[in-house]
Design an enzyme around this catalytic site. Structure first.
Site, PDB file in Angstrom:
ATOM      1  N   GLY A 181       2.477   5.569  -3.617  1.00  0.00           N
ATOM      2  CA  GLY A 181       2.162   6.927  -4.052  1.00  0.00           C
ATOM      3  C   GLY A 181       1.655   7.792  -2.900  1.00  0.00           C
ATOM      4  N   THR A 182       0.886   7.193  -2.022  1.00  0.00           N
ATOM      5  CA  THR A 182       0.305   7.948  -0.903  1.00  0.00           C
ATOM      6  C   THR A 182       1.412   8.538  -0.034  1.00  0.00           C
ATOM      7  OG1 THR A 182      -1.608   6.487  -0.921  1.00  0.00           O
ATOM      8  CG2 THR A 182      -1.255   7.774   1.085  1.00  0.00           C
ATOM      9  N   HIS A 193       2.499  -0.631  -8.172  1.00  0.00           N
ATOM     10  CA  HIS A 193       1.415  -1.567  -8.527  1.00  0.00           C
ATOM     11  C   HIS A 193       0.534  -1.087  -9.676  1.00  0.00           C
ATOM     12  CE1 HIS A 193      -2.157   0.252  -6.312  1.00  0.00           C
ATOM     13  NE2 HIS A 193      -1.183   0.910  -5.719  1.00  0.00           N
ATOM     14  N   GLN A 202      -0.650   7.517 -12.141  1.00  0.00           N
ATOM     15  CA  GLN A 202      -1.370   6.878 -13.252  1.00  0.00           C
ATOM     16  C   GLN A 202      -0.612   6.947 -14.582  1.00  0.00           C
ATOM     17  OE1 GLN A 202      -4.027   4.975 -13.331  1.00  0.00           O
ATOM     18  NE2 GLN A 202      -4.660   5.227 -11.205  1.00  0.00           N
ATOM     19  N   THR A 216      13.376  -0.209   7.342  1.00  0.00           N
ATOM     20  CA  THR A 216      14.097  -1.203   6.536  1.00  0.00           C
ATOM     21  C   THR A 216      13.495  -1.254   5.137  1.00  0.00           C
ATOM     22  OG1 THR A 216      14.564  -2.464   8.516  1.00  0.00           O
ATOM     23  CG2 THR A 216      14.710  -3.663   6.426  1.00  0.00           C
ATOM     24  N   CYS A 225      -9.596   3.606  -4.967  1.00  0.00           N
ATOM     25  CA  CYS A 225      -8.909   3.769  -3.689  1.00  0.00           C
ATOM     26  C   CYS A 225      -9.888   4.059  -2.569  1.00  0.00           C
ATOM     27  CB  CYS A 225      -7.849   4.846  -3.785  1.00  0.00           C
ATOM     28  SG  CYS A 225      -6.529   4.333  -4.853  1.00  0.00           S
ATOM     29  N   SER A 284       4.081   4.850  -8.192  1.00  0.00           N
ATOM     30  CA  SER A 284       3.666   3.691  -7.400  1.00  0.00           C
ATOM     31  C   SER A 284       3.774   2.416  -8.235  1.00  0.00           C
ATOM     32  CB  SER A 284       2.224   3.903  -6.945  1.00  0.00           C
ATOM     33  OG  SER A 284       1.765   2.758  -6.277  1.00  0.00           O
ATOM     34  N   ASN A 312      -6.948   9.714 -12.239  1.00  0.00           N
ATOM     35  CA  ASN A 312      -7.254   8.290 -12.084  1.00  0.00           C
ATOM     36  C   ASN A 312      -8.711   7.943 -12.356  1.00  0.00           C
ATOM     37  OD1 ASN A 312      -7.181   9.859  -9.516  1.00  0.00           O
ATOM     38  ND2 ASN A 312      -8.278   8.087  -8.750  1.00  0.00           N
TER      39      ASN A 312
HETATM   40  C1  LIG Z   1      -3.516   9.191  -8.857  1.00  0.00           C
HETATM   41  C2  LIG Z   1      -3.194   8.343  -7.681  1.00  0.00           C
HETATM   42  N1  LIG Z   1      -2.429   8.842  -6.709  1.00  0.00           N
HETATM   43  C3  LIG Z   1      -2.095   8.113  -5.640  1.00  0.00           C
HETATM   44  C4  LIG Z   1      -2.549   6.828  -5.482  1.00  0.00           C
HETATM   45  C5  LIG Z   1      -2.150   6.049  -4.269  1.00  0.00           C
HETATM   46  O1  LIG Z   1      -1.034   5.235  -4.555  1.00  0.00           O
HETATM   47  P1  LIG Z   1      -0.660   4.024  -3.590  1.00  0.00           P
HETATM   48  O2  LIG Z   1      -1.741   3.015  -3.721  1.00  0.00           O
HETATM   49  O3  LIG Z   1       0.650   3.525  -4.103  1.00  0.00           O
HETATM   50  O4  LIG Z   1      -0.518   4.582  -2.208  1.00  0.00           O
HETATM   51  C6  LIG Z   1      -3.384   6.272  -6.468  1.00  0.00           C
HETATM   52  C7  LIG Z   1      -3.948   4.908  -6.297  1.00  0.00           C
HETATM   53  O5  LIG Z   1      -5.041   4.624  -6.747  1.00  0.00           O
HETATM   54  C8  LIG Z   1      -3.708   7.050  -7.602  1.00  0.00           C
HETATM   55  O6  LIG Z   1      -4.479   6.560  -8.576  1.00  0.00           O
END
Ligand SMILES: Cc1ncc(COP(=O)(O)O)c(C=O)c1O
Length: 379
Positions: A72-73, A202, A180, A238, A330, A200, A152
């Site tokens: 997600g980041t 996970h 989320q 890759t 995070c 994302s 989140n």
């Molecule tokens: C709302 C939200 N955005 C972005 C992220 C970041 O995602 P990633 O861990 O896949 O980089 C998170 C992770 O906690 C999240 O809760």
């Protein structure tokens, strides 16, 4: 040894066994590089393209609009930098309650004077002030509006339909961090007016280190990560073949079981809320998370009244084998407090704990957590 109770599913989730099974061939025998033209490479490439098709189908969009990322980041960073560098956007509107994966790249670029950043007003429950957003868009129509679908920390839900219509009616671009909510709430890209969306793996029982970005085909962005021609020149590097295959499988399972999982998890949340209100006098709920109908079903953010042991609450729960977060996981480990709770003016003397659930949790676990809380917070 004490049994671990994991109530931190907004931070990450376990890998579903069926997802691991789907990934296994790509972690073992089928190790080709998707860019190689030989048979092993073609197998890897075909797995990635099948996963892309699956993700696109689940979002009701075209595979050509889905790009895999490291999470997600990266997806969020790609949108922000892409709007700045490829679409000529200079005004960016977001909320103070966004994840750091949106706020930090924006603040970094603002500091370098690369963009102008505006924060939309939010009220004390974390609800975005849409009239303020409209005013900002009236002044700067060609802005990127980045607002998350589900918060989140607080579990607040944004009306994507409404915001999308507002932003597009003014001529702006709309990005939503749906990390989320992917697999938890329905998202139909044919119905929404949305330019970019981040996900994302996970967070929905898929693997870590893999995510995706939806880019509406009306928008052409330059890559954020330059390198090889992977992802149709959008993202060098890759491909994480096993991760991508796992993400698609986890997403498929999440959508297939969405309503079943939702009603089970909501049952856990409802039970947890009732038990904690009874056990700990003076608890309240941050944001919308205490509103069972209008918040994310997997998140409840509890505000505990002042107590001499509040500082130690997360630590004490950890000793009891209970995994939870104080604010967003995070940034956990830094103990700098939550920018979200600070924005909502949650009084400092209260302890705040985010409990987040999955289908793997049970009411018996809730009972154990309530007992532990009572023990820790007894006078
Ligand atoms: C709302 C939200 N955005 C972005 C992220 C970041 O995602 P990633 O861990 O896949 O980089 C998170 C992770 O906690 C999240 O809760």
């Amino acid at each position: 040894m004490k049994k671990t109770i994991y109530f931190d599913n907004a931070a990450t989730t376990s890998l579903h066994p069926e997802v691991l099974e789907e990934m296994m061939p790509y972690l073992t025998n089928v190790y080709g590089n998707g860019s190689s033209i030989h048979m092993m490479g073609r197998k890897a490439k075909s797995a990635v393209e099948n996963a892309r098709k699956k993700v696109a189908e689940l979002l009701n969009t075209s595979p050509s609009e889905v790009f895999f990322t490291s999470g997600g980041t990266e997806a969020n960073n790609t949108v922000i930098n892409g709007c700045l560098n490829s679409l000529g956007v200079s005004n960016f509107i977001t909320s103070p309650l966004e994840h750091h994966a949106v706020l930090h790249p924006l603040e970094f670029l603002e500091k370098k004077k690369a963009l102008h950043l505006q924060l939309v007003k939010v009220d004390e429950t974390g609800t975005v002030d849409l009239a303020d957003l409209q005013n900002k868009l009236n002044e700067q129509p060609k802005s990127l509006v980045s607002l998350m679908h589900g918060n989140n920390e607080l579990g607040n839900i944004l009306d994507l339909q409404k915001v999308g219509e507002l932003v597009k009616s003014k001529g702006g671009y709309f990005h939503s961090d749906t990390v989320q909510t992917i697999g938890k709430l329905p998202i139909d890209l044919q119905e929404l007016k949305i330019d970019f969306l981040s996900g994302s793996g996970h967070k929905f029982h898929g693997p870590k280190g893999v995510g995706f970005l939806y880019i509406n085909s009306n928008n052409r962005l330059n890559p954020f990560i330059h390198g090889g021609a992977q992802e149709r020149n959008m993202r060098g590097g890759t491909e994480n073949v096993a991760g991508i295959v796992g993400l698609a499988k986890a997403f498929e399972l999440a959508v297939a079981k969405r309503e079943e999982r939702k009603s089970y998890i909501l049952g856990i949340k409802e039970y947890f809320k009732a038990q904690i209100v009874e056990a700990i006098p003076g608890v309240t709920f941050n944001g919308a998370s205490g509103d069972l109908e209008n918040s994310l079903h997997h998140i409840i953010n509890v505000s505990f009244p002042a107590h001499p042991d509040n500082q130690m609450l997360l630590f004490s729960l950890d000793i009891e084998g209970i995994c939870v977060s104080g604010g967003s996981a995070c940034s956990s480990g830094t103990d700098i407090g939550s920018h979200v709770l600070t924005t909502l003016n949650v009084p400092e003397e209260r302890a705040n704990v985010r409990f987040s659930f999955s289908v793997e949790n049970t009411k018996e676990e809730v009972d154990e957590v309530i007992l532990a809380l009572k023990k820790i917070l007894k006078k």
